[in-house]
Design an enzyme around this catalytic site. Structure first.
Site, PDB file in Angstrom:
ATOM      1  N   HIS A   1     -22.374  85.724 -14.321  1.00 52.23           N
ATOM      2  CA  HIS A   1     -23.230  84.672 -14.854  1.00 52.23           C
ATOM      3  C   HIS A   1     -22.770  83.289 -14.391  1.00 52.23           C
ATOM      4  O   HIS A   1     -23.561  82.487 -13.881  1.00 52.23           O
ATOM      5  CB  HIS A   1     -23.242  84.724 -16.380  1.00 52.23           C
ATOM      6  CG  HIS A   1     -24.126  83.698 -16.998  1.00 52.23           C
ATOM      7  ND1 HIS A   1     -25.454  83.914 -17.274  1.00 52.23           N
ATOM      8  CD2 HIS A   1     -23.881  82.417 -17.377  1.00 52.23           C
ATOM      9  CE1 HIS A   1     -25.992  82.826 -17.782  1.00 52.23           C
ATOM     10  NE2 HIS A   1     -25.055  81.904 -17.865  1.00 52.23           N
ATOM     11  N   GLU A   2     -21.488  83.029 -14.573  1.00 52.43           N
ATOM     12  CA  GLU A   2     -20.971  81.715 -14.198  1.00 52.43           C
ATOM     13  C   GLU A   2     -20.982  81.524 -12.676  1.00 52.43           C
ATOM     14  O   GLU A   2     -21.167  80.408 -12.190  1.00 52.43           O
ATOM     15  CB  GLU A   2     -19.562  81.519 -14.754  1.00 52.43           C
ATOM     16  CG  GLU A   2     -19.448  81.627 -16.271  1.00 52.43           C
ATOM     17  CD  GLU A   2     -20.415  80.724 -17.009  1.00 52.43           C
ATOM     18  OE1 GLU A   2     -20.873  79.699 -16.445  1.00 52.43           O
ATOM     19  OE2 GLU A   2     -20.742  81.043 -18.166  1.00 52.43           O
TER      20      GLU A   2
ATOM     21  N   HIS B   1     -24.305  80.031 -11.628  1.00 52.81           N
ATOM     22  CA  HIS B   1     -24.341  78.571 -11.744  1.00 52.81           C
ATOM     23  C   HIS B   1     -23.540  77.910 -10.626  1.00 52.81           C
ATOM     24  O   HIS B   1     -23.985  76.951  -9.996  1.00 52.81           O
ATOM     25  CB  HIS B   1     -23.742  78.136 -13.090  1.00 52.81           C
ATOM     26  CG  HIS B   1     -24.534  78.557 -14.280  1.00 52.81           C
ATOM     27  ND1 HIS B   1     -25.870  78.307 -14.424  1.00 52.81           N
ATOM     28  CD2 HIS B   1     -24.160  79.213 -15.407  1.00 52.81           C
ATOM     29  CE1 HIS B   1     -26.288  78.779 -15.585  1.00 52.81           C
ATOM     30  NE2 HIS B   1     -25.269  79.344 -16.198  1.00 52.81           N
TER      31      HIS B   1
END
Length: 455
Positions: A110-111, A114
């Site tokens: 997920h990170e 980003h």
């Protein structure tokens, strides 16, 4: 990370279903979680699971097929109680580590979404962290601090936009806050996109390497277990028998109706003989069973009953079929995530009491890992899809909250909200998530079996 155990498991088995007279398998599916990314240098992950009703409905459970049990081993998250982490047993310790690794991988993916969305656009990034709080380990590379932190409540990607220690000019066009709306939307949404892609990849790997469970439905009702000294045992019923008819009436071929129909007849006939048509191996014959009278006046014969299903695995024959199976499974799981989320909000007063944190997530994941590898694939896909869906909600401390602020700015013709207001909204949301996460870690830890034994 937060789990709502009132809304998990997937509404379907994520398995293929095959009738005995059917040539083509029909996919079924199931599922729901949440993460946050904001312009503040942190992001949190929150998982929320939605089960539906308990029972024999195959659409409401994960089924893990075992060779000796036609129904397979079922793990029902809805009725789950937190087990202890028995690290003295290698298998248990390994399953806990596997569950923790799944959770960590989902956070990192997920990170990374980003991070890569920003990095590939030339946007300045200052931090990449797994966890919150004090730093346990870190290293620096290309002006980015990579760290592992003390509290496993998620992770964050940090930007130097409002960092007083940064030597980057405040008007630098490559600061996230100075980039066009579309660039920022891409960065904010990338974590969700990464988890969706990761879920699809996990399902594809399962389909291609392990295969999907296939259940074949056969006539009658299976008797997996017969209680000692019960009416069924006394009158000659054995484990593994299949009841094809009762009092001359054939039972339905599939679904819970066959079981409920059989149970209804038995309940209505205490102390009265009922005639069962039995299949045992290659033989069909009839047995008369006289149900005992229960305390409430109904009949009982002392058996465990289940639909007559047999399980196997199906592997795709070619790449096109693999993508077809994966797509069916993926869309089915996704639709169940959305339905689970809807049910959670509609029944929030009931589901709120079952919210659990990262300790509970790992405990559930460890139990799944002990079942078999199929469950771990499903568990990972479920968490990813939950994370993606919940994180799009327009709430502070979620990616959806950050996205809402950017879209509001676009609607105002490029005029941003005052910085103080934005920071107050996002930081308050982040603080609430952290406090909730810490509370749940403590509560879930105290609910572990071995902790209860110590207390």
């Amino acid at each position: 990370m937060v789990i709502n155990l009132s809304s998990y498991p997937p509404r379907s088995s994520s398995s293929l279903v095959r009738l005995t007279n059917s040539k083509s398998p029909i996919s079924e599916f199931s599922l729901k979680p949440k993460t946050h990314f904001s312009k503040s240098p942190c992001s949190s992950i929150c998982y929320s699971f939605s089960p539906s009703q308990l029972g024999l409905n195959f659409n409401n459970q994960f089924f893990f097929a075992k060779s000796r049990n036609p129904l397979g081993k079922r793990f029902d998250f809805r009725s789950w109680a937190i087990p202890g982490f028995d690290f003295g047993n290698f298998e248990n310790a390994q399953s806990v580590l596997e569950a923790a690794a799944v959770l960590t991988a989902i956070i990192i993916v997920h990170e990374s979404g980003h991070f890569l969305a920003a990095y590939l656009q030339g946007i300045h990034v200052s931090k990449f962290a797994v966890g919150f709080g004090p730093i346990l380990a870190k290293f620096n590379a290309k002006n980015v601090e990579y760290s592992i932190r003390a509290f496993p409540l998620g992770g964050f990607v940090g930007f130097p936009d409002n960092d007083p220690d940064s030597d980057i000019p405040v008007d630098d066009e490559n600061l996230l806050k100075n980039r066009p709306v579309l660039d920022r939307i891409i960065v904010i949404s990338a974590g969700v996109v990464a988890n969706i892609i990761f879920a699809y990849v996990i399902i594809f790997i399962q389909v291609s390497s392990v295969g999907l469970p296939v259940r074949e439905a056969f006539p009658g009702v299976l008797v997996p277990e017969v209680q000692a000294f019960s009416a069924a045992s006394r009158d000659g019923l054995l484990p593994g028998d299949v009841i094809l008819a009762i009092n001359g009436k054939e039972l339905p071929k599939i679904g819970p109706d066959a079981v409920s129909e059989l149970v209804d007849v038995i309940k209505k006939n205490p102390k009265r003989n009922v005639l069962l048509k039995i299949e045992r191996g290659q033989e069909d014959f009839q047995i008369g069973v006289t149900p005992d009278k229960n305390f409430d006046g109904t009949g009982k014969i002392g058996v465990q009953l289940s639909p007559n299903l047999k399980f196997s695995k199906v592997l795709p024959k070619n790449l096109l079929e693999a993508f077809n199976y994966t797509g069916n499974e993926f869309w089915g799981l996704s639709s169940n995530v959305l339905e689970g989320l809807r049910q959670t909000f509609l029944n929030f007063s009931q589901s709120a009491s079952k919210v659990s944190g990262p300790v509970a997530i790992i405990a559930v994941g460890a139990e799944v890992a002990r079942s078999n590898i199929d469950g771990l694939y499903q568990f990972a896909a479920v968490l990813n899809l939950n994370l993606a869906v919940i994180n799009l909600l327009p709430l502070p401390a979620l990616d959806g909250g950050s996205l809402a602020l950017v879209l509001l700015e676009a609607a105002r013709g490029g005029r941003k909200l005052p910085l103080e207001i934005e920071q107050t909204i996002m930081s308050s949301g982040i603080m609430l998530v952290i406090l909730l996460g810490l509370f749940l870690v403590v509560r879930d830890t105290l609910n572990l079996d071995f902790i209860k034994d110590l207390l």
